[in-house]
Design a protein around this motif. Sequence first.
Motif, PDB file in Angstrom:
ATOM      1  N   PHE A  11       0.819  -1.222   0.000  1.00 12.15           N
ATOM      2  CA  PHE A  11       0.000   0.000   0.000  1.00 12.15           C
ATOM      3  C   PHE A  11       0.850   1.269   0.000  1.00 12.15           C
ATOM      4  CE2 PHE A  11      -2.363  -3.123   2.752  1.00 12.15           C
ATOM      5  CZ  PHE A  11      -3.235  -3.519   1.767  1.00 12.15           C
ATOM      6  N   ASP A  12       2.004   1.258  -0.628  1.00 12.23           N
ATOM      7  CA  ASP A  12       2.875   2.428  -0.490  1.00 12.23           C
ATOM      8  C   ASP A  12       2.639   3.451  -1.610  1.00 12.23           C
ATOM      9  OD1 ASP A  12       3.925   0.896  -2.488  1.00 12.23           O
ATOM     10  OD2 ASP A  12       5.973   1.519  -2.100  1.00 12.23           O
ATOM     11  N   PHE A  13       1.405   3.911  -1.705  1.00 17.97           N
ATOM     12  CA  PHE A  13       1.092   4.819  -2.814  1.00 17.97           C
ATOM     13  C   PHE A  13       1.719   6.168  -2.666  1.00 17.97           C
ATOM     14  CE2 PHE A  13      -2.209   1.846  -2.329  1.00 17.97           C
ATOM     15  CZ  PHE A  13      -2.067   1.225  -3.517  1.00 17.97           C
ATOM     16  N   GLN A  14       1.989   6.571  -1.426  1.00 17.38           N
ATOM     17  CA  GLN A  14       2.581   7.895  -1.263  1.00 17.38           C
ATOM     18  C   GLN A  14       3.955   7.935  -1.913  1.00 17.38           C
ATOM     19  OE1 GLN A  14       3.232   8.095   3.037  1.00 17.38           O
ATOM     20  NE2 GLN A  14       1.640   6.585   3.108  1.00 17.38           N
ATOM     21  N   GLU A  15       4.624   6.793  -1.972  1.00 17.21           N
ATOM     22  CA  GLU A  15       5.931   6.776  -2.618  1.00 17.21           C
ATOM     23  C   GLU A  15       5.849   6.189  -4.010  1.00 17.21           C
ATOM     24  OE1 GLU A  15       8.626   4.836   0.153  1.00 17.21           O
ATOM     25  OE2 GLU A  15       7.347   5.757   1.643  1.00 17.21           O
ATOM     26  N   SER A  16       5.385   4.974  -4.104  1.00 18.93           N
ATOM     27  CA  SER A  16       5.281   4.199  -5.351  1.00 18.93           C
ATOM     28  C   SER A  16       6.345   4.601  -6.359  1.00 18.93           C
ATOM     29  CB  SER A  16       3.895   4.304  -5.963  1.00 18.93           C
ATOM     30  OG  SER A  16       3.437   5.603  -5.969  1.00 18.93           O
ATOM     31  N   GLU A  17       7.578   4.224  -6.048  1.00 19.57           N
ATOM     32  CA  GLU A  17       8.702   4.790  -6.777  1.00 19.57           C
ATOM     33  C   GLU A  17       8.708   4.451  -8.256  1.00 19.57           C
ATOM     34  OE1 GLU A  17       9.210   2.281  -4.616  1.00 19.57           O
ATOM     35  OE2 GLU A  17      10.002   0.768  -5.960  1.00 19.57           O
ATOM     36  N   SER A  18       8.012   3.386  -8.667  1.00 18.61           N
ATOM     37  CA  SER A  18       8.064   3.087 -10.096  1.00 18.61           C
ATOM     38  C   SER A  18       7.029   3.879 -10.869  1.00 18.61           C
ATOM     39  CB  SER A  18       7.870   1.597 -10.322  1.00 18.61           C
ATOM     40  OG  SER A  18       6.662   1.192  -9.768  1.00 18.61           O
ATOM     41  N   GLU A  19       6.112   4.523 -10.181  1.00 15.17           N
ATOM     42  CA  GLU A  19       5.146   5.348 -10.904  1.00 15.17           C
ATOM     43  C   GLU A  19       5.437   6.836 -10.711  1.00 15.17           C
ATOM     44  OE1 GLU A  19       1.703   3.903  -8.973  1.00 15.17           O
ATOM     45  OE2 GLU A  19       2.339   1.879  -9.445  1.00 15.17           O
ATOM     46  N   LEU A  20       5.609   7.211  -9.446  1.00 11.79           N
ATOM     47  CA  LEU A  20       5.711   8.633  -9.131  1.00 11.79           C
ATOM     48  C   LEU A  20       7.118   9.031  -8.704  1.00 11.79           C
ATOM     49  CD1 LEU A  20       2.436   9.008  -7.095  1.00 11.79           C
ATOM     50  CD2 LEU A  20       2.794   9.369  -9.500  1.00 11.79           C
ATOM     51  N   VAL A  21       8.114   8.358  -9.217  1.00  7.79           N
ATOM     52  CA  VAL A  21       9.515   8.626  -8.906  1.00  7.79           C
ATOM     53  C   VAL A  21       9.773   8.379  -7.414  1.00  7.79           C
ATOM     54  CG1 VAL A  21      11.420  10.199  -9.176  1.00  7.79           C
ATOM     55  CG2 VAL A  21       9.517  10.339 -10.735  1.00  7.79           C
ATOM     56  N   ALA A  22       9.381   9.289  -6.528  1.00 10.35           N
ATOM     57  CA  ALA A  22       9.437   8.947  -5.106  1.00 10.35           C
ATOM     58  C   ALA A  22       8.236   9.502  -4.388  1.00 10.35           C
ATOM     59  CB  ALA A  22      10.725   9.455  -4.470  1.00 10.35           C
ATOM     60  N   GLY A  23       7.175   9.776  -5.118  1.00 15.19           N
ATOM     61  CA  GLY A  23       5.967  10.277  -4.472  1.00 15.19           C
ATOM     62  C   GLY A  23       6.181  11.643  -3.864  1.00 15.19           C
ATOM     63  N   PHE A  24       5.624  11.849  -2.686  1.00 11.82           N
ATOM     64  CA  PHE A  24       5.590  13.204  -2.138  1.00 11.82           C
ATOM     65  C   PHE A  24       6.953  13.732  -1.743  1.00 11.82           C
ATOM     66  CE2 PHE A  24       6.252  12.301   2.302  1.00 11.82           C
ATOM     67  CZ  PHE A  24       5.917  10.971   2.387  1.00 11.82           C
ATOM     68  N   PHE A  25       7.955  12.872  -1.509  1.00  9.49           N
ATOM     69  CA  PHE A  25       9.266  13.450  -1.173  1.00  9.49           C
ATOM     70  C   PHE A  25      10.262  13.387  -2.326  1.00  9.49           C
ATOM     71  CE2 PHE A  25       9.420   9.341   1.255  1.00  9.49           C
ATOM     72  CZ  PHE A  25      10.371   8.706   0.498  1.00  9.49           C
ATOM     73  N   THR A  26       9.745  13.438  -3.541  1.00  6.14           N
ATOM     74  CA  THR A  26      10.633  13.466  -4.700  1.00  6.14           C
ATOM     75  C   THR A  26      11.659  14.593  -4.622  1.00  6.14           C
ATOM     76  OG1 THR A  26       8.825  12.619  -6.015  1.00  6.14           O
ATOM     77  CG2 THR A  26      10.655  13.565  -7.217  1.00  6.14           C
ATOM     78  N   GLU A  27      11.225  15.762  -4.146  1.00 11.11           N
ATOM     79  CA  GLU A  27      12.100  16.933  -4.221  1.00 11.11           C
ATOM     80  C   GLU A  27      12.994  17.080  -2.994  1.00 11.11           C
ATOM     81  OE1 GLU A  27      12.463  18.817  -6.709  1.00 11.11           O
ATOM     82  OE2 GLU A  27      10.690  18.557  -7.957  1.00 11.11           O
ATOM     83  N   TYR A  28      12.831  16.204  -2.019  1.00 12.18           N
ATOM     84  CA  TYR A  28      13.603  16.385  -0.788  1.00 12.18           C
ATOM     85  C   TYR A  28      14.965  15.733  -0.895  1.00 12.18           C
ATOM     86  CZ  TYR A  28       9.691  18.396   1.668  1.00 12.18           C
ATOM     87  OH  TYR A  28       8.690  19.224   2.054  1.00 12.18           O
ATOM     88  N   SER A  29      15.917  16.319  -0.190  1.00  7.14           N
ATOM     89  CA  SER A  29      17.256  15.733  -0.178  1.00  7.14           C
ATOM     90  C   SER A  29      17.854  15.953   1.200  1.00  7.14           C
ATOM     91  CB  SER A  29      18.130  16.385  -1.244  1.00  7.14           C
ATOM     92  OG  SER A  29      18.325  17.731  -0.935  1.00  7.14           O
ATOM     93  N   GLY A  30      18.953  15.297   1.440  1.00 10.79           N
ATOM     94  CA  GLY A  30      19.701  15.517   2.673  1.00 10.79           C
ATOM     95  C   GLY A  30      18.912  15.188   3.929  1.00 10.79           C
TER      96      GLY A  30
END
Lengths: 129, 382, 364
Positions: C244-263
């Motif tokens: 159920f990891d839709f917030q991330e679902s890395e194969s669809e949404l790159v990394a979901g809601f924290f795509t832009e976060y780093s560090g």
Amino acid sequence: MPGIIKGLIVTLKHVLQIGDRPTVTVQYPYERMKLAPRFRGLHAVDEDACIGCGICDTNCPNSSIKIVKHGTRWYPEVNIGMCMFCGYCVDVCPMNAMKMTGNYELADYTRESLVYGPDKLLFKREVKQ
Amino acid sequence: MQTDELLINMGPVHPSTHGVLRFKLRMDGEIIKDCQLVLGYLHRGTEKLGEMKTYQQVLPYTDRLDYISAFPNNYCYVKAIEELAGIEVPLRAEYIRVLVMELNRIVNHIVSIGSLLMDLGAATMIMWGFREREKALQLFEMLCGARMTFNYIKPGGVREDLPEGFIPKLNEFLEEMEMRIKDYEQLINSNEIFLMRMNGIGVISAKDAINHGLTGPTLRGSGVNHDLRKLEPYSIYHDLDFKACSRPEGDSYARYMVRIDEMWESLHILRQVVDTMPEAKVISTSKYGVAPMTGVPSTVSTYFPRIFTPPAGEVYTRIEAPKGELGFYIASDGSTKPYRVKIRSPSFCNLTALSGMVKGLKIPDLIAAFGTMDIVLGDVDR
Amino acid sequence: MTNAYELIINILTALGVYDMILDMFKPSGTEFVLKLIIVVIELAVLFAFVLVTVMFLTWMERKVVAMVQSRYGPMVTGPRGLLQPVMDGVKLIGKEDIVPAKADKFVFNLAPYLAFVPALLVFIPLPFGESLIISDLRVGLLYIIAISALTPISILLAGWASNNKYTLMGAMRAVAQDISYTIPLALAAITVVMFTGSLSTVDIVSAQSGTWFGIIPKWFIFIQPLGFLLFLIASIAEMGRIPFDFQESESELVAGFFTEYSGMKFAMYFLAEYAHLFAVSGILVTIFLGGWNGPVLPGIPVVITSLVYFLLKTYAVVFFAMWLRDTVPRMRIDQLLNIGWKIMIPLALLNLLVTGFLITAGVI
């Protein structure tokens, strides 16, 4: 649900390593896998056999081989950065002087250091008595 | 309700576009209204290179088209040259060719299923798949010294004969593979979530599939039993007992199941090949052959002439590569270099059907349907 | 002794130093400072425990994945790669902290901390063992459900502030999922409350002490198997893990809601995710698997045995979540919502109804 349970069972078999499901990976820099004798890695040129004819040069698809002067004789110089390790230079060598070794760790910091001159490629074949 | 359209660029750098493919998606929320494919990020000009290099020099480049399964590429190009120049191939060489191609089919399907499951979020399958692939790659390494870009099949035969200890190792692999495929099936086939994701997704009817020019497992998943190994048996396939696998449903699950079935069939073929392999030389010396250089004991066969000039003419050959129908068209003007090389790559032709398949579906379905197309970008862009 | 505060005072008294310390504060009339210090120590211990647990969980996750996939996992840093999370932390601190040019900078920077706070707050009414609880709230269960329901706010903020289509879609999915799964979660938990008559976590645990026929422990899983199953599925959805990891679902949404976060901000999300995993597992253990109850061993203080039992059970649940993650693919968001609204909520309501009837009829 039964399908998922079936899947869970087979993954658990892997966790517990039941029935020929061992850990297969190798801790690379510390242990290495055995290479096949035919492995196509970095080239090596027989110092005595090579006649510097340049057939390897003409047959190389990427023109990565150049014949350069080394000491008093002419030997091939291989640009590994362009080489695709197809093995044609080995196939076509009329004197069977070229061979490929098992050296595959060829990454380097500069493009210049990827050019392997005769000083790095030459080897002396052991003479069989 | 008034809604805005959302334009999403999926790729060229995206985890599940299998390389550098780019989708331009017009979305209504999560529903795909239009899917446009942008290709060419991996274009290397292999066809043009074919005109600049000699016949033999083109051969290593064919490895790099579909790098997951390079043997069929090798073979198809070599088969074109052989038909062009009328070179006969020794029987043992043909057996070895079929052996490596079927082995490569298993490798290809492992990678295909593995990356499909990874796109769906189950990373385990690809790791298990690569575990078995490693065994196959070790066999390839034993055989020709390279693991992916083989350059092994030569016009008139193969580069080297089977090394010592190859057949026992192969038998070991075949035995292990049976158990592993059973594991895969147990993990995936009846998993309800997998079924939910695959059943009825990306449906393409048999008629549409034929009209789009789909081939390979992607076509056979739509119920068209079109397998060139059966229809136009090349090499030694007419002597082998196997069946072309197809499924009538035409959805993602059918395409996945065709691949699993083909792996079983390939195992079956490999066993027959191993059992009936004749003892003989592996390279032809008949027409264009030259004697090896005297005096020097050669480790590899150097029979193929260094300057090779086939007669003028043109030839088109096609084979059943793991991903579909692979074709090479070569036009010769009698010089040392081909006048024209055209590659009919299965990935490229299969990809054309995708945008029609996914209209009205959601992004996760696009990933699932795309995963079952089994493309390699090196083969698409050439 | 009902909570950790009293436990600390008892230990100090047993050591004979409590009166001494109290005397230091008494003349100036600042006993509340001592109280505050003890509470701060408690929270510091909890915080340290959560951090260490999260680090251990990241290591464990890798090891379990590796075991399933016939690999070794991290092996180089420390014994069996045990220090790998430390190295990851060092690496993440060393990363450049990128804020996208068109992001809403304030919200973008705030969101990761908002994600971590609820994950930490959930631990407060969680009974780690006999009297090992920060505060035994009378509405403990309600508090837990309410606090976990705060997580989507941070996810939505992060997804919105990043100004990226993928993050927005990931955030929307996460919110839809969390809302639809908090309801069956709460409904499944309520059936247990009907037995105990109290929302306090301590009461729920003590209601599960003892055994039937001397063998079967009196855990609610045996009375409420359906409730347990619903709670398990809903809590895995709450944790946001595969399937159920839709917030991330890395194969669809790159990394979901924290795509832009780093560090470090990325690390905060990581931290929050694993803290949440542990917390939800702990709640599951508390409600259905008997909490810290277990056979009493003579000679060892109950505080220690109960802590061990609780951790063992919680890690078993965590292992199950990891094991499941390695087995199944991800569902599709609309399928998940369908299951949530059309199957799980009716089932949970039915379960509630039947349980109510049975309790009223006096069957159980």
